[in-house]
Design a protein around this motif. Structure first.
Motif, PDB file in Angstrom:
ATOM      1  N   SER A 154      -5.435  -9.694   5.401  1.00 40.35           N
ATOM      2  CA  SER A 154      -5.162  -8.206   4.785  1.00 40.35           C
ATOM      3  C   SER A 154      -3.623  -7.917   5.231  1.00 40.35           C
ATOM      4  N   ASP A 155      -3.369  -6.941   4.567  1.00 39.98           N
ATOM      5  CA  ASP A 155      -2.025  -6.275   4.848  1.00 39.98           C
ATOM      6  C   ASP A 155      -2.122  -4.859   5.436  1.00 39.98           C
ATOM      7  N   THR A 156      -1.658  -4.741   6.525  1.00 37.54           N
ATOM      8  CA  THR A 156      -1.577  -3.351   7.254  1.00 37.54           C
ATOM      9  C   THR A 156      -0.413  -2.717   7.477  1.00 37.54           C
ATOM     10  N   GLU A 193      -4.956  -3.421   3.199  1.00 36.56           N
ATOM     11  CA  GLU A 193      -5.443  -4.015   2.170  1.00 36.56           C
ATOM     12  C   GLU A 193      -5.745  -5.202   2.124  1.00 36.56           C
ATOM     13  N   CYS A 194      -7.015  -5.580   1.385  1.00 33.22           N
ATOM     14  CA  CYS A 194      -7.240  -7.096   1.448  1.00 33.22           C
ATOM     15  C   CYS A 194      -6.587  -7.757   0.421  1.00 33.22           C
ATOM     16  N   LEU A 195      -6.097  -9.052   0.928  1.00 36.44           N
ATOM     17  CA  LEU A 195      -5.453  -9.945   0.001  1.00 36.44           C
ATOM     18  C   LEU A 195      -5.997 -10.699  -0.922  1.00 36.44           C
ATOM     19  N   THR A 196      -7.346 -10.970  -0.351  1.00 36.59           N
ATOM     20  CA  THR A 196      -8.207 -11.805  -1.135  1.00 36.59           C
ATOM     21  C   THR A 196      -9.461 -10.913  -1.497  1.00 36.59           C
ATOM     22  N   SER A 197      -9.466  -9.964  -1.808  1.00 38.45           N
ATOM     23  CA  SER A 197     -10.700  -8.996  -2.172  1.00 38.45           C
ATOM     24  C   SER A 197     -11.687  -9.898  -2.890  1.00 38.45           C
ATOM     25  N   GLY A 198     -13.050  -9.877  -2.951  1.00 39.35           N
ATOM     26  CA  GLY A 198     -13.892 -10.539  -3.862  1.00 39.35           C
ATOM     27  C   GLY A 198     -13.976 -12.031  -3.726  1.00 39.35           C
ATOM     28  N   GLU A 199     -13.238 -12.710  -2.888  1.00 34.84           N
ATOM     29  CA  GLU A 199     -13.197 -14.205  -2.468  1.00 34.84           C
ATOM     30  C   GLU A 199     -14.103 -14.321  -1.368  1.00 34.84           C
ATOM     31  N   ALA A 200     -14.487 -15.790  -1.340  1.00 37.48           N
ATOM     32  CA  ALA A 200     -15.131 -16.251  -0.099  1.00 37.48           C
ATOM     33  C   ALA A 200     -14.413 -16.054   1.216  1.00 37.48           C
ATOM     34  N   LEU A 213     -14.307  -7.952   1.412  1.00 31.16           N
ATOM     35  CA  LEU A 213     -14.645  -6.737   0.752  1.00 31.16           C
ATOM     36  C   LEU A 213     -13.653  -5.556   1.347  1.00 31.16           C
ATOM     37  N   GLN A 214     -13.156  -4.890   0.373  1.00 32.13           N
ATOM     38  CA  GLN A 214     -12.376  -3.772   0.653  1.00 32.13           C
ATOM     39  C   GLN A 214     -12.894  -2.281   1.294  1.00 32.13           C
ATOM     40  N   LYS A 215     -12.758  -2.094   2.279  1.00 31.16           N
ATOM     41  CA  LYS A 215     -13.246  -0.754   2.693  1.00 31.16           C
ATOM     42  C   LYS A 215     -12.444   0.383   2.770  1.00 31.16           C
ATOM     43  N   SER A 216     -13.010   1.557   2.363  1.00 30.93           N
ATOM     44  CA  SER A 216     -11.809   2.812   2.397  1.00 30.93           C
ATOM     45  C   SER A 216     -12.343   3.695   3.427  1.00 30.93           C
ATOM     46  N   ALA A 234      -2.589  23.214  -0.350  1.00 31.52           N
ATOM     47  CA  ALA A 234      -3.981  23.271  -0.277  1.00 31.52           C
ATOM     48  C   ALA A 234      -4.178  21.864   0.551  1.00 31.52           C
ATOM     49  N   VAL A 235      -5.258  21.847   1.218  1.00 36.31           N
ATOM     50  CA  VAL A 235      -5.608  20.511   1.683  1.00 36.31           C
ATOM     51  C   VAL A 235      -6.639  19.639   0.843  1.00 36.31           C
ATOM     52  N   GLU A 236      -6.570  18.589   0.386  1.00 35.24           N
ATOM     53  CA  GLU A 236      -7.231  17.891  -0.427  1.00 35.24           C
ATOM     54  C   GLU A 236      -7.586  16.591   0.248  1.00 35.24           C
ATOM     55  N   THR A 237      -8.626  15.795  -0.341  1.00 34.36           N
ATOM     56  CA  THR A 237      -9.205  14.569   0.286  1.00 34.36           C
ATOM     57  C   THR A 237      -8.776  13.540  -0.658  1.00 34.36           C
ATOM     58  N   PHE A 238      -8.348  12.377   0.042  1.00 33.70           N
ATOM     59  CA  PHE A 238      -7.918  11.076  -0.787  1.00 33.70           C
ATOM     60  C   PHE A 238      -8.671   9.910  -0.145  1.00 33.70           C
ATOM     61  N   GLN A 239      -8.906   8.964  -0.849  1.00 34.45           N
ATOM     62  CA  GLN A 239      -9.558   7.732  -0.411  1.00 34.45           C
ATOM     63  C   GLN A 239      -8.687   6.804  -0.505  1.00 34.45           C
ATOM     64  N   LEU A 240      -8.199   6.172   0.502  1.00 29.79           N
ATOM     65  CA  LEU A 240      -7.320   5.060   0.768  1.00 29.79           C
ATOM     66  C   LEU A 240      -7.936   4.007   1.533  1.00 29.79           C
ATOM     67  N   PRO A 241      -7.351   2.564   1.238  1.00 28.98           N
ATOM     68  CA  PRO A 241      -7.849   1.305   1.898  1.00 28.98           C
ATOM     69  C   PRO A 241      -7.867   1.436   3.396  1.00 28.98           C
ATOM     70  N   ALA A 242      -8.869   1.165   4.192  1.00 23.29           N
ATOM     71  CA  ALA A 242      -8.828   1.361   5.755  1.00 23.29           C
ATOM     72  C   ALA A 242      -8.899  -0.124   6.317  1.00 23.29           C
ATOM     73  N   SER A 243      -9.661  -0.945   5.665  1.00 29.70           N
ATOM     74  CA  SER A 243     -10.086  -2.517   6.477  1.00 29.70           C
ATOM     75  C   SER A 243     -10.527  -3.289   5.292  1.00 29.70           C
ATOM     76  N   CYS A 244     -10.232  -4.550   5.865  1.00 33.02           N
ATOM     77  CA  CYS A 244     -11.034  -5.701   5.024  1.00 33.02           C
ATOM     78  C   CYS A 244     -11.907  -6.371   5.727  1.00 33.02           C
ATOM     79  N   ALA A 245     -13.226  -6.149   5.126  1.00 34.95           N
ATOM     80  CA  ALA A 245     -14.392  -6.921   6.123  1.00 34.95           C
ATOM     81  C   ALA A 245     -14.724  -8.132   5.132  1.00 34.95           C
ATOM     82  N   CYS A 246     -15.632  -8.793   5.820  1.00 32.53           N
ATOM     83  CA  CYS A 246     -16.498 -10.071   5.277  1.00 32.53           C
ATOM     84  C   CYS A 246     -17.833  -9.683   5.355  1.00 32.53           C
ATOM     85  N   LEU A 247     -18.228  -9.856   3.772  1.00 35.80           N
ATOM     86  CA  LEU A 247     -19.668  -9.329   3.502  1.00 35.80           C
ATOM     87  C   LEU A 247     -20.331 -10.802   3.421  1.00 35.80           C
TER      88      LEU A 247
END
Length: 255
Positions: A154-156, A193-200, A213-216, A234-247
């Motif tokens: 992943s790239d952090t 951000e995952c560099l190989t999201s969806g791959e083994a 798996l890309q987690k947010s 105003a304060v609003e909510t955003f979904q951003l990539p947080a980690s890259c996990a192995c499922l």
């Protein structure tokens, strides 16, 4: 008798003489000079010359210069942006597939400064609610097998987005890198951000069904809303990539 004659002659001479004439009379052997001067009433011819009018100073038409008084700066009045600005994707999103922009040539820096200065007290309370979030997490992760490593590459990085898509799918202007009221306002977040999201997952035996798996995670940012003329923040909510996990999928042992 002679004397009377002389007087008569003098009277006749005076009657026939013109005005201003002189008469000399000699009597006997002696010459007596008698001068008579008579003036006829002199009537001057009518004059057609009008006397010069009395001098009157020329009136000045110079208008006094208007007095310029220092006028206070007009109060800040936010101008609503065009409607399409909040609907259509911004220009910075054309050449990227990410849901945020770190560079923006159309970023409204001047409008943000003016609005923050005008609403500073209220804005500062809103900004402090999200800006003091501690994001000093470890970015330098282990890279050798002797210690520990991540199963998926992943790239952090720490980023300060200028625009991003909120959880409602709308692009918003995020307050970042704005110098106002003697301070620089920033909102920093950590993304991975995952560099190989969806791959083994690498380093995992093939007998296991795995997938990177890309987690947010959800972040809150103070945003600028040009449509709100009373308080454009105003304060609003955003979904951003947080980690890259192995499922890892289900695994059964067959005997």
């Amino acid at each position: 008798m002679a004397m009377r004659l002389l007087v008569s002659l003098v009277i006749v001479a005076l009657a026939s003489a013109d005005v201003g004439s002189h008469v000399s009379i000699s009597h006997g052997g002696a010459k007596h000079a008698v001068t008579y001067s008579a003036h006829r009433p002199h009537h001057a011819p009518p004059s057609y010359h009008h006397p010069a009018p009395a001098y009157q100073p020329r009136q000045s038409y110079h208008k006094p210069a208007p007095a310029y008084h220092h006028q206070p700066a007009p109060a800040y009045k936010p101008t609503p942006a065009p409607y399409k600005a909040s609907v259509e994707p911004p220009a910075c999103s054309v050449n990227t597939t990410k849901a945020w922009c770190l560079e923006d040539n159309e970023y409204p820096t001047y409008e943000l400064k003016a609005a923050i200065e005008y609403h500073y007290t209220k804005f500062r309370n809103l900004y402090a609610d999200v800006a003091d979030l501690n994001t000093e997490l470890s970015v330098e992760r282990p890279t050798t097998l002797e210690e520990e490593t991540y199963l998926c590459p992943s790239d952090t990085a720490y980023v300060r987005p200028l625009r991003a898509i909120n959880t409602e799918g709308k692009w918003r202007v995020i307050i970042n890198n704005i110098e106002a009221h003697y301070e620089t306002l920033t909102q920093t977040t950590r993304i991975e951000e995952c560099l190989t999201s969806g791959e083994a997952c690498p380093l995992v035996p093939a007998c296991y069904e795995t997938k990177c798996l890309q987690k947010s995670i959800y972040h809150r940012f103070v945003v600028y809303d040009a449509y709100d003329q009373y308080f454009p923040f105003a304060v609003e909510t955003f979904q951003l990539p947080a980690s890259c996990a192995c499922l890892v999928g289900a695994y059964t042992i067959d005997h």
